[in-house]
Design a protein around this motif. Structure first.
Motif, short mmCIF file in Angstrom:
data_model
loop_
_atom_site.label_atom_id
_atom_site.label_comp_id
_atom_site.label_asym_id
_atom_site.label_seq_id
_atom_site.Cartn_x
_atom_site.Cartn_y
_atom_site.Cartn_z
N ALA A 32 -33.55 50.72 42.44
CA ALA A 32 -33.56 50.95 41.00
C ALA A 32 -32.95 49.78 40.25
N VAL A 33 -31.84 49.26 40.77
CA VAL A 33 -31.19 48.11 40.14
C VAL A 33 -32.11 46.89 40.16
N ALA A 34 -32.76 46.66 41.31
CA ALA A 34 -33.69 45.52 41.43
C ALA A 34 -34.83 45.64 40.44
N ASN A 35 -35.37 46.85 40.30
CA ASN A 35 -36.47 47.05 39.36
C ASN A 35 -36.01 46.88 37.92
N ASN A 36 -34.79 47.31 37.63
CA ASN A 36 -34.24 47.13 36.29
C ASN A 36 -34.08 45.65 35.95
N ASP A 37 -33.64 44.87 36.93
CA ASP A 37 -33.49 43.42 36.73
C ASP A 37 -34.86 42.77 36.47
N LYS A 38 -35.86 43.20 37.22
CA LYS A 38 -37.21 42.67 37.03
C LYS A 38 -37.73 43.02 35.64
N LEU A 39 -37.50 44.27 35.24
CA LEU A 39 -37.96 44.73 33.93
C LEU A 39 -37.29 43.94 32.82
N ALA A 40 -35.98 43.71 32.96
CA ALA A 40 -35.24 42.95 31.95
C ALA A 40 -35.79 41.53 31.83
N ALA A 41 -36.14 40.91 32.96
CA ALA A 41 -36.69 39.56 32.95
C ALA A 41 -38.05 39.52 32.26
N ILE A 42 -38.86 40.56 32.47
CA ILE A 42 -40.18 40.63 31.84
C ILE A 42 -40.04 40.76 30.33
N LEU A 43 -39.16 41.64 29.88
CA LEU A 43 -38.95 41.86 28.45
C LEU A 43 -38.38 40.61 27.78
N GLU A 44 -37.52 39.89 28.49
CA GLU A 44 -36.96 38.66 27.95
C GLU A 44 -38.06 37.60 27.80
N PHE A 45 -38.96 37.53 28.78
CA PHE A 45 -40.10 36.61 28.70
C PHE A 45 -40.94 36.92 27.48
N GLN A 46 -41.24 38.18 27.25
CA GLN A 46 -42.05 38.57 26.10
C GLN A 46 -41.36 38.21 24.79
N LYS A 47 -40.07 38.45 24.73
CA LYS A 47 -39.30 38.13 23.53
C LYS A 47 -39.33 36.63 23.24
N GLU A 48 -39.11 35.82 24.27
CA GLU A 48 -39.09 34.37 24.09
C GLU A 48 -40.47 33.84 23.70
N LEU A 49 -41.53 34.40 24.29
CA LEU A 49 -42.88 33.93 23.97
C LEU A 49 -43.23 34.27 22.51
N ASN A 50 -42.88 35.45 22.08
CA ASN A 50 -43.13 35.83 20.69
C ASN A 50 -42.35 34.95 19.72
N SER A 51 -41.12 34.62 20.09
CA SER A 51 -40.31 33.74 19.24
C SER A 51 -40.95 32.36 19.12
N GLU A 52 -41.47 31.87 20.22
CA GLU A 52 -42.15 30.57 20.22
C GLU A 52 -43.37 30.59 19.31
N PHE A 53 -44.13 31.67 19.36
CA PHE A 53 -45.35 31.76 18.56
C PHE A 53 -45.05 31.92 17.06
N LYS A 54 -43.87 32.39 16.75
CA LYS A 54 -43.49 32.55 15.34
C LYS A 54 -42.92 31.25 14.76
N ASP A 55 -42.49 30.36 15.64
CA ASP A 55 -41.85 29.12 15.21
C ASP A 55 -42.91 28.08 14.83
N PRO A 56 -42.98 27.67 13.56
CA PRO A 56 -44.01 26.72 13.13
C PRO A 56 -43.92 25.36 13.81
N GLU A 57 -42.76 25.03 14.37
CA GLU A 57 -42.58 23.73 15.03
C GLU A 57 -43.28 23.66 16.38
N VAL A 58 -43.41 24.79 17.05
CA VAL A 58 -43.96 24.78 18.41
C VAL A 58 -45.14 25.74 18.60
#
Length: 215
Positions: A32-58
């Motif tokens: 369960a802990v391993a799966n939670n870590d994986k899930l957290a990494a996936i959600l962080e990836f999505q957050k960072e990608l969305n932030s990049e797409f909102k940034d007019p510089e990149v």
């Protein structure tokens, strides 16, 4: 005396059952802990990608698309698409020119072949390294994994998707298809994007990562 022996045996059996249950619970907690870590990494990836797409510089988005951009569409995170693969280096591979969406050619080397199981079947993909890119400090261990699958042209971009990897220390590597993203030319034709080699086609649906962009 007879009753005492029965009580002793019962106690041993009860303690054994409790001990087995406890170890079973510990194993489930670790998973369960391993799966939670994986899930957290996936959600962080999505957050960072969305932030990049909102940034007019990149952002690869044209101004007219970025203006009302709220976020990319992703498949629901699924840890079944996080696989551990054999990492088989190919030190004798020679550089070749990979076609792109424009007239440009991208020089690449097959750095390794990864072999993994997904839904009970075994697959192989080539992993590439760009000799020019690795001269930059932050990309010295960068690897490029483009792939196509049976979702292309339907749920996902028709030209396939990409994964970013780093050279592992050993002979295994974790591949998380939840972090599969579209090439920039899926959003803006001004970009030149490497085309996925036919050898990297997966004869299955990868229901993970970024979906097709709806303009």
């Amino acid at each position: 005396m007879f009753n005492s022996r029965i009580w002793f045996v019962l106690c041993v059996l009860i303690l054994s059952c409790r001990q087995e249950k406890r170890y079973h619970d510990v194993k489930e907690e670790v998973v369960a802990v391993a799966n939670n870590d994986k899930l957290a990494a996936i959600l962080e990836f999505q957050k960072e990608l969305n932030s990049e797409f909102k940034d007019p510089e990149v952002s690869p988005l044209a101004d007219r698309h970025r203006k009302n951009f709220e976020g990319l569409e992703f498949f629901k995170p699924d840890t079944n698409y996080v696989v551990q693969a054999k990492f088989m280096r190919t030190p004798d591979a020679l550089p070749f020119l990979m076609p792109t969406s424009t007239d440009r050619k991208s020089e690449e080397v097959v750095y390794a072949i990864v072999e993994f199981q997904l839904k009970g079947k075994t697959y192989e993909l080539e992993v590439y390294q760009n000799p020019e890119l690795i001269l930059e400090e932050k990309y010295t261990d960068y690897l490029f994994l483009p792939f196509t699958d049976l979702t292309n042209g339907k749920e996902t971009y028709g030209g396939g998707r990409y994964l970013d990897l780093r050279i592992p220390d050993g002979n295994t590597i974790v591949i998380d298809f939840n972090k599969a993203y579209n090439p920039y030319c899926a959003y803006n034709k001004k970009y030149s994007c490497p085309l996925v080699p036919s050898v990297n086609n997966l004869s299955t649906k990868i229901l993970a990562g970024v979906k097709a962009f709806k303009k």
